[in-house]
Motif scaffolding. Structure first.
Motif, PDB file in Angstrom:
ATOM      1  N   ASN A  78       0.818  -1.204   0.000  1.00 17.19           N
ATOM      2  CA  ASN A  78       0.000   0.000   0.000  1.00 17.19           C
ATOM      3  C   ASN A  78       0.860   1.264   0.000  1.00 17.19           C
ATOM      4  OD1 ASN A  78      -2.600   1.031  -0.190  1.00 17.19           O
ATOM      5  ND2 ASN A  78      -2.605   1.634   1.950  1.00 17.19           N
ATOM      6  N   GLN A 108      -9.918  -0.734  -9.674  1.00 17.98           N
ATOM      7  CA  GLN A 108      -9.895   0.680  -9.284  1.00 17.98           C
ATOM      8  C   GLN A 108      -8.510   1.264  -9.546  1.00 17.98           C
ATOM      9  OE1 GLN A 108     -12.661   2.121  -8.284  1.00 17.98           O
ATOM     10  NE2 GLN A 108     -13.698   0.134  -8.478  1.00 17.98           N
ATOM     11  N   VAL A 109      -8.508   2.554  -9.949  1.00 17.83           N
ATOM     12  CA  VAL A 109      -7.225   3.202 -10.262  1.00 17.83           C
ATOM     13  C   VAL A 109      -6.490   3.534  -8.967  1.00 17.83           C
ATOM     14  CG1 VAL A 109      -6.126   5.203 -11.326  1.00 17.83           C
ATOM     15  CG2 VAL A 109      -8.113   4.145 -12.403  1.00 17.83           C
ATOM     16  N   PHE A 118      -9.095  11.917 -15.012  1.00 19.44           N
ATOM     17  CA  PHE A 118      -8.734  10.706 -15.740  1.00 19.44           C
ATOM     18  C   PHE A 118      -9.612  10.602 -16.979  1.00 19.44           C
ATOM     19  CE2 PHE A 118      -6.239   6.898 -15.439  1.00 19.44           C
ATOM     20  CZ  PHE A 118      -6.908   5.978 -16.221  1.00 19.44           C
ATOM     21  N   ILE A 120     -12.151   9.508 -19.769  1.00 19.17           N
ATOM     22  CA  ILE A 120     -13.254   8.547 -19.703  1.00 19.17           C
ATOM     23  C   ILE A 120     -12.957   7.410 -20.665  1.00 19.17           C
ATOM     24  CG2 ILE A 120     -15.751   8.324 -19.914  1.00 19.17           C
ATOM     25  CD1 ILE A 120     -15.810  11.389 -20.019  1.00 19.17           C
ATOM     26  N   GLY A 121     -13.290   6.248 -20.256  1.00 18.64           N
ATOM     27  CA  GLY A 121     -13.224   5.118 -21.181  1.00 18.64           C
ATOM     28  C   GLY A 121     -11.856   4.481 -21.283  1.00 18.64           C
ATOM     29  N   LEU A 122     -10.818   5.137 -20.703  1.00 23.57           N
ATOM     30  CA  LEU A 122      -9.479   4.586 -20.860  1.00 23.57           C
ATOM     31  C   LEU A 122      -9.287   3.331 -20.011  1.00 23.57           C
ATOM     32  CD1 LEU A 122      -6.756   4.920 -22.224  1.00 23.57           C
ATOM     33  CD2 LEU A 122      -6.042   6.341 -20.327  1.00 23.57           C
ATOM     34  N   ILE A 123      -9.954   3.305 -18.832  1.00 20.84           N
ATOM     35  CA  ILE A 123      -9.760   2.162 -17.934  1.00 20.84           C
ATOM     36  C   ILE A 123     -10.105   0.859 -18.628  1.00 20.84           C
ATOM     37  CG2 ILE A 123     -10.511   1.062 -15.790  1.00 20.84           C
ATOM     38  CD1 ILE A 123     -11.049   3.804 -14.654  1.00 20.84           C
ATOM     39  N   ARG A 157      -3.193 -10.752  -9.162  1.00 22.72           N
ATOM     40  CA  ARG A 157      -3.570 -10.694  -7.742  1.00 22.72           C
ATOM     41  C   ARG A 157      -3.318  -9.321  -7.146  1.00 22.72           C
ATOM     42  NH1 ARG A 157      -0.562 -16.235  -6.255  1.00 22.72           N
ATOM     43  NH2 ARG A 157       0.614 -15.535  -8.045  1.00 22.72           N
TER      44      ARG A 157
END
Lengths: 479, 308
Positions: A78, A108-109, A118, A120-123, A157
């Motif tokens: 983390n 999640q980013v 960020f 849109i749509g890139l994830i 993972r």
């Protein structure tokens, strides 16, 4: 091939063939260079583009896998700050990196390089399965193409690493290459032009000389010779030209000699003919006429001595025959060689000829003579007299004319004679008849004296014979 | 002009070919990278059970080894499990203290410190080889001539975590027993922050010696038998209290009891046994604070300097 393309190809060939040799060579050189330049440039662009794209894809995979490997511990521990630093360092170290971000195992980013927000749509634009080595996708963005690579972190993972490489450097490399190659093409074109110009001058100089020499030869001067500039086909042409010209000069020489001989012969024949005529005329006049006159006188004496009436009539008849014979002999003599030609000149001879011809053949003839009082050289007078005589004879024999005219005058330094009639004319193209031979003879007489004779006629429209002979005091016949 | 038109045409052909766009791959998706939006906040699901595992082994190793156990816990509690790892023991202790972790597998020394700082509560302890103890092993490369700590004078030594007992405190005690400090005794010291990394360092001769958790040592040899050729143990410590399982002291008593019960009953469940085998443990048992007295007294005797 339809009419349009046919005429197009004809126009094309006309254009191509009508330019100078220089332009042809230039066109060839430039055309080759430009064609080669275009082909090579196009091929190089394509090859380079392909290679660089391969490189870009490989680079994407390598960089993203490296990023994924280094992101494992920060993700698990983390260490968000460490993760962010990792991403920013990756971007700093590679100017092609347009963006980089890390997703956790829930999608999640965790960290990204976009700053405030960020896209849109890139994830979800590109995904990899957890057992994939990588997954690359090409994205279309507002600034060109981007190679987006997804690599699972720690088998998925820990999450997913995503890296976007922009193609800006790729495109600029290709542009640079293109510009450089086009410059090279331009440079080589310039060199090509110089070479073409040089080559043209080498080729066309001997050709120009040949053309000039040929033009000189065409005007009758067989003296020009062309140097053999090079040991090639043009050199062979020069040799052939020289050989041909030498042969032409030789032939011309022979021709001149023959012509000279022929003229001499003709002149001699004409002169001999005239002398013969003169001699015969004189003999007829001096000898034969005299004999006939004696005969007449003798017959008169007999007539006077004879008392018997029945003897007078036959004697008078005989005297009549002799008188007629005397007249005929006189006529023959005059026609053979009119004394007036030698004694009084051409003007009077022509006038007398016209009068006698008119009286004999009953065709009105208009005689116009404007020669002045000075006599012409003897050969010219004889030639013109014979020509006019022959012409009038022809009119009487063939023309069926109603009238004729003879014009004789000086024009400048020439003497001109024109004989015309309004008879049936004849076809000038027709060959092989006596008339042609007669006309040829007239032409020969004129040309022997450096003059010319032209005939104009058309069937039904009479005949016009035009003779022009220059008057030169130096003109002498050599016998 | 028309005479030169074929040449002009040719040049245009060149320029056209040259400026043509090189063949590019067909992009699958169109994205506008300048259209930035705030990221959506993840939907809050059920409250996960936050389990921390100290950095005894590497983060990746921890994930692999404890996967079954965490799944078992998740299934038994009916809650999603959130695994929390940090680089150092102290960070985990801080998280437990601030209530951001519910359950934690910590190292012995971390328990000692936590107990002292905020009354960290024991929940259970793993039993290995029938006992709840472990030792510190002094390991050196297999071909090293060293026979004990004194032979490692002037060499390179690897510690694990700054407050690790078996990885730092105990080896340091061996050095102080010789009358010197590790900083002066060794030529160079460095921290690996996990025991399997320390084992790796010595096996690959990055360090001439290290002190490691005996449990981890056997676990590593089990996983990679070739390590046995590269290492040897030249000193074994006396037995000390094994790293326990602790809880957040402010956790609700019902949850504490539930978690304890799950741990203690694991060995009776085939799935639980599978999870225990994965981490090399026979079962979980109750333990009391007295088991850690020997560690406490040893650590009082030595002063561990702060990390530089």
């Amino acid at each position: 091939m339809n009419a349009f393309s046919h005429s197009l190809s004809r126009r094309f060939w006309n254009t191509v063939s009508s330019v100078t040799v220089g332009v042809k060579i230039l066109g060839l050189a430039l055309g080759l260079v430009l064609l080669l330049g275009a082909g090579v440039t196009w091929q190089a662009r394509n090859s380079l583009s392909f290679i660089l794209q391969q490189q870009m894809e490989k680079e994407g995979v390598t960089s993203t896998r490296d990023l994924a490997a280094r992101a494992v511990d920060p993700i698990l521990l983390n260490d968000v700050v460490g993760l962010q630093k990792l991403l920013l360092e990756t971007q700093e170290n590679n100017p092609d990196v347009r963006y980089a971000f890390i997703l956790d195992q829930h999608g999640q980013v965790l960290a990204h390089t976009f700053g405030a927000g960020f896209p849109i749509g890139l994830i979800n634009a590109n995904q990899a399965r957890s057992d994939d080595h990588h997954h690359t996708l090409v994205l279309q963005t507002e600034a060109g193409l981007v190679w987006d690579t997804a690599v699972p972190v720690f088998g998925g993972r820990a999450g997913m690493a995503r890296l976007g490489l922009s193609d800006a450097s790729l495109r600029s490399a290709i542009q640079t290459l293109t510009v450089q190659m086009l410059l090279m093409v331009l440079l080589v074109s310039a060199v090509g032009i110089l070479v073409a110009v040089f080559l043209t001058s080498i080729l066309t100089r001997p050709l120009h000389e040949l053309v000039t020499a040929a033009q000189v030869v065409a005007h009758g001067d067989f003296s020009p010779r062309v140097p053999r500039w090079a040991d090639d086909e043009i050199g062979d042409l020069a040799d052939a030209f020289n050989a041909m010209t030498a042969e032409l000069a030789h032939i011309d020489e022979i021709r001149r000699e023959r012509e000279q001989l022929r003229r001499q012969l003709l002149e001699k024949v004409i002169a001999t003919q005239e002398d013969e005529r003169r001699r015969i005329a004189r003999e007829l006049h001096d000898s034969t006429s005299q004999n006939l006159t004696s005969l007449m006188v003798g017959l008169k004496n007999i007539e006077n001595m004879c008392d018997q009436q029945q003897m007078r009539a036959p004697l008078q008849e005989l005297r009549g025959v002799v008188s007629q014979t005397l007249d005929e002999v006189h006529e023959i003599s005059v026609r053979l060689r009119p004394p007036v030609l030698d004694d009084l000149g051409l003007s009077d001879a022509i006038e007398r000829l016209g009068r006698e011809w008119q009286a004999r053949y009953k065709i009105p003839v208009d005689i116009l003579v404007h020669l002045g009082s000075e006599r012409l050289p003897g050969e010219i007078e004889t030639a013109i007299y014979r020509i006019v005589q022959e012409s009038l004879t022809n009119i009487a024999r063939y023309a069926c004319a109603k009238s004729a005219s003879v014009l004789l005058e000086r024009r400048g330094s020439d003497v001109v004679a024109i004989v015309e009639d309004d008879g049936q004319g004849f076809d000038l193209a027709q060959k092989f008849n006596n008339r042609q031979m007669g006309l040829a003879g007239m032409r020969e007489r004129a040309e022997l004296l450096n003059g010319n004779l032209t005939i104009e006629s058309r069937p039904g429209q009479g005949v016009s014979i035009h003779v022009q002979i220059p008057i030169t005091e130096e003109e002498k016949i050599t016998l | 002009m028309t005479k030169y038109s074929p040449l002009i045409l040719l040049f245009l052909l060149v320029a056209l070919a040259a400026c043509s766009v090189a063949p590019s791959p067909q992009p699958a998706v169109a994205i506008d990278l300048t259209d930035l939006q705030p990221l959506p906040t993840p939907a809050a699901g059920e409250t996960p059970l936050r389990v921390a595992i100290a950095a005894v082994i590497s983060p990746k190793g921890t994930v692999e080894s404890y996967a079954l156990l965490l799944k078992y816990l998740g299934d038994r509690t009916g809650r999603p499990i959130e695994l929390i790892q940090r680089r150092t023991y102290m960070e985990i202790n801080d998280l437990i203290e601030s209530g951001q972790v519910d359950l934690a597998f910590v190292c012995t020394s971390a328990y000692i410190a936590g107990k002292q700082d905020f009354d960290m509560e024991l929940l259970a302890a793993p039993q290995v080889n029938g006992d709840t103890v472990y030792r510190s092993y002094l390991i050196v490369p297999a071909d090293s001539p060293a026979k004990d700590m004194a032979d490692l004078k002037g060499q390179v030594f690897a510690f694990t975590d700054p407050i690790s007992f078996t990885g730092r405190a105990y080896p340091t005690s061996l050095v102080t027993a010789l009358g010197v400090t590790p900083e002066t005794f060794f030529s160079r010291i460095f921290f690996t922050y996990s025991h399997d990394e320390a084992i790796y360092a010595v096996a690959n001769q990055l360090a001439d010696g290290a002190g490691v958790d005996s449990l981890i040592y056997y676990f590593a040899l089990n996983r990679d038998p070739e390590l046995a050729q590269k290492l040897k143990v030249i000193h074994k410590s006396p037995p000390f209290g094994i790293p326990p399982v602790v809880v957040n002291p402010n956790l609700r008593p019902q949850i504490k009891a539930e978690l304890q019960a799950i741990l203690l009953e694991m060995a009776r469940d085939p799935l639980g046994r599978e999870a225990l085998t994965a981490i090399g443990v026979e079962q979980f048992v109750i333990i009391d604070d007295f088991s850690y007295e020997s560690v406490r007294s040893l650590m009082k005797g030595i002063a561990l300097p702060e990390l530089p």
